[in-house]
Write an enzyme that holds these catalytic residues in place. Sequence first.
Site, PDB file in Angstrom:
ATOM      1  N   HIS A   1     102.760  14.739 149.750  1.00  0.00           N
ATOM      2  CA  HIS A   1     103.082  14.300 150.915  1.00  0.00           C
ATOM      3  C   HIS A   1     102.396  14.938 152.086  1.00  0.00           C
ATOM      4  O   HIS A   1     102.097  14.255 153.152  1.00  0.00           O
ATOM      5  CB  HIS A   1     104.600  14.388 151.243  1.00  0.00           C
ATOM      6  CG  HIS A   1     105.155  13.689 152.399  1.00  0.00           C
ATOM      7  ND1 HIS A   1     105.126  14.006 153.828  1.00  0.00           N
ATOM      8  CD2 HIS A   1     106.178  12.474 152.437  1.00  0.00           C
ATOM      9  CE1 HIS A   1     105.691  13.199 154.699  1.00  0.00           C
ATOM     10  NE2 HIS A   1     106.334  12.285 153.767  1.00  0.00           N
TER      11      HIS A   1
ATOM     12  N   PRO B   1     108.270  10.775 148.422  1.00  0.00           N
ATOM     13  CA  PRO B   1     108.612  11.960 147.659  1.00  0.00           C
ATOM     14  C   PRO B   1     107.705  13.159 148.048  1.00  0.00           C
ATOM     15  O   PRO B   1     106.629  13.071 148.854  1.00  0.00           O
ATOM     16  CB  PRO B   1     108.353  11.558 146.117  1.00  0.00           C
ATOM     17  CG  PRO B   1     107.186  10.594 146.296  1.00  0.00           C
ATOM     18  CD  PRO B   1     107.734   9.783 147.527  1.00  0.00           C
ATOM     19  N   GLU B   2     107.866  14.241 147.563  1.00  0.00           N
ATOM     20  CA  GLU B   2     107.026  15.504 147.966  1.00  0.00           C
ATOM     21  C   GLU B   2     105.569  15.445 147.461  1.00  0.00           C
ATOM     22  O   GLU B   2     104.624  15.559 148.123  1.00  0.00           O
ATOM     23  CB  GLU B   2     107.720  16.657 147.343  1.00  0.00           C
ATOM     24  CG  GLU B   2     106.835  18.109 147.837  1.00  0.00           C
ATOM     25  CD  GLU B   2     106.755  18.198 149.332  1.00  0.00           C
ATOM     26  OE1 GLU B   2     106.156  19.340 149.782  1.00  0.00           O
ATOM     27  OE2 GLU B   2     107.676  17.628 149.957  1.00  0.00           O
ATOM     28  N   SER B   3     105.416  14.683 146.281  1.00  0.00           N
ATOM     29  CA  SER B   3     104.274  14.549 145.786  1.00  0.00           C
ATOM     30  C   SER B   3     104.229  13.244 144.622  1.00  0.00           C
ATOM     31  O   SER B   3     105.259  13.023 144.322  1.00  0.00           O
ATOM     32  CB  SER B   3     103.493  15.672 145.030  1.00  0.00           C
ATOM     33  OG  SER B   3     104.343  16.003 144.027  1.00  0.00           O
TER      34      SER B   3
ATOM     35  N   ARG C   1     110.104  15.459 156.509  1.00  0.00           N
ATOM     36  CA  ARG C   1     108.579  15.590 156.627  1.00  0.00           C
ATOM     37  C   ARG C   1     107.916  14.746 157.678  1.00  0.00           C
ATOM     38  O   ARG C   1     108.143  13.511 157.644  1.00  0.00           O
ATOM     39  CB  ARG C   1     107.610  15.877 155.428  1.00  0.00           C
ATOM     40  CG  ARG C   1     108.033  16.932 154.670  1.00  0.00           C
ATOM     41  CD  ARG C   1     106.677  17.412 153.651  1.00  0.00           C
ATOM     42  NE  ARG C   1     106.837  18.585 152.729  1.00  0.00           N
ATOM     43  CZ  ARG C   1     106.766  19.944 153.038  1.00  0.00           C
ATOM     44  NH1 ARG C   1     106.428  20.301 154.249  1.00  0.00           N
ATOM     45  NH2 ARG C   1     106.837  20.677 152.105  1.00  0.00           N
TER      46      ARG C   1
END
Length: 606
Positions: free
Chosen positions: A459, A507-509, A531
Site C-alpha cells: 500500500h 490491504p497493506e500489501s 493509510r
Amino acid sequence: MTTPALLPLSGRRIPPLNLGPPSFPHHRATLRLSEKFILLLILSAFITLCFGAFFFLPDSSKHKRFDLGLEDVLIPHVDASKGAKNPGVFLIHGPDEHRHREEEERLRNKIRADHEKALEEAKEKLKKSREEIRAEIQTEKNKVVQEMKTKEKKPLPPVPIPNLIGIDGGDPEDNDIRKKREKIKEMMKHAWDNYRIYGWGHNELRPIARKGHSTNIFGSSQMGATIVDALDTLYIMGLHDEFRDGQKWIEHNLDFSVNSEVSVFEVNIRFIGGLLAAYYLSGEEIFKIKAVQLAEKLLPAFNTPTGIPWAMVNLKSGVGRNWGWASAGSSILAEFGTLHMEFVHLSYLTGDPVYYKKVMHIRKLLQKMDRPNGLYPNYLNPRTGRWGQYHTSVGGLGDSFYEYLLKAWLMSDKTDHEARKMYDDAIEAIEKHLIKKSRGGLTFIGEWKNGHLEKKMGHLACFAGGMFALGADGSRMDKAGHYLELGAEIARTCHESYDRTALKLGPESFKFDGAVEAVAVRQAEKYYILRPEVIETYWYLWRFTHDPRYRQWGWEAALAIEKYCRVSGGFSGVKDVYSSTPTHDDVQQSFFLAETLKCNHVYLLF
C-alpha cells in the site's frame, strides 16, 4: 516557485513495531553515581594538572618552542602568518628569549596555584556531608537547565515567508462537490474533537477504549503527535479555533527535554514537518522556534563514522542506535533519505548551515556508492558505509527517499539539478527492474530481493503513482506523457486493490502470482490502518488530468472509511479488509488527520 505548504512535508512510513520503551535505572542509583562522579572529577583534574606540569610544559634548557595552539591568548605578539611553516608552532630566539622565559615561569606559577586550589577544593568536598553534596549537584543541574532555556529563547533571524496561494481559495461552484468537501471536513472534526476529549496531549488516540495511545516511535513521553501533525490540515480547512487550541498546547506543553528515545525519521516528518508547515501557513513564530529546538535534539543522531544517522536517538542523552531487525544494524534508506526537505528549510530559517550540511553529506555519500543494477538497496550500515542485504523497494523502507529527491528539486524552483538527476537515474532503474505488468494487464511495482523480483506491491508503494505524475514535467527525453500515463496505471492498480475487498479499502500489501492479482494472500497483510497513499495518488492524478474518475475513486474511499472505520470515539483501522464484519485495531493514527483527510489528499479533491 512551489511553496512548502503545497507539497506534503511528510513521508511514507513503515509499520509500527511494539518494541516497548527503554528502561532507566532508579534515580537514587543515579544520585550515588553523581556523587562519586563529582569526587572523581576533582581528583582527576588534580592529577592531570600535576602531570601537565612535568610533561607538557616546554623545557627552555633543551629547546625554545611553544606548541600549545593558544598563540592568540598566550603569545599575541607572535604573528603566525609571517614565516611560520606550521601555525600554532613558534620558534623563540634572539632578544625576545628572556621575555619568553619569564612567560614560561608565569605559566608554571599559574599551574602551581591551580594545583593548590584544586587540592583545597578536593579536601573541602571530602569534608561535606551527603546532603551538602546533593544540594551542590542540584544547584549545578539547575544552572545547566537555566543556561539551556536561555539558549532556547535566543531569537532567530527574521526571514521572508513565501506568499501562499490557495489557502482560502473559496468554495467549489458545484453544489454536489461542495457537500462532499463539507463531509470530509466533518470527518476531520469528528477525529479531532474525540482526540481533544479523550487523548489530548497524548501522541495518538484509542477511539474505542477512549484513551491516549502511543507507539515506540514516539518514545515514552506525551508529545502530542496528533496535535502537531494535524495543524496544517486544521488551518487549510478553516478550523481556526481548533488550530489555536493546538497552538496553545504546543506553546505551553511541547517539551523536547525529555528522557525519551524516538524515531529520527518519524519525528522529523510528523513534528518538524508539521511545525514548519504550520509556520509557513500562519506565520506564528512559536512553530519555527519549536522546530529548531527539536532539530537540535536530533543532530546527535548524525554522530556516526559515516554521517549516516541512527534510526533512533534519545532526546536527552543524544545516544543513538538502529532497529534490531534492520539488516545487522543498518540504517534505512527511507528514513535517512527523508530528512533533507525539512533540514534545508531549517538552515534557511536559522541562518545556520549545520542542518543543510548534515543532509547534503548523506546525498554526496550515496552518489559515490555503487548501486546494483542502478538500484538503491534499503539498508546501509552507518559504521562501515556499506549496503546491507540487497533489498530494494519503492514501498516500505525505500519509498519517501525518492519522493524527497523530486520535491527537493521542486522546492528549489527547479534549480537543485543534483536532486533531479538522482531522481531520474533512480526512476529509470526502477522502471527497468521493478515495474511489470500482470497477466491481467495491471501495472505493479515489485520488490527486488537478492537477485530476483518478488511480485508483491505494498500500500505504501501506491504513492508512486502520484510521484510519477508530479515528476513528469521536467523528465528526460521529453517523456512527460509516458510518466503521466505510468502514474495513471499505478493508480488503476491500487484502485483495484481496494475494489477487490469486501470493505472497498486496500490491504497493506497485495500479490500478483498466477491467478491472484491485487489481492492480499497472508492474513498478516490484510489490514488497513487509515493509510493515505492511494488517495494521495488520486489527488495528484486529478490535479494533472481533471479526469473525474479520480474524484469518484477518492469519494468511494472516503465513504468506505466513514462506514467501516468510524466509531463513536473517532476513527480506527481494521484488521481484515476482506471480512464484511471487520474487527477494529483501536488506533487513530496521527497521519490520518495529517494526510488521509488532509487538503492535498481527500479534502482538495473536492
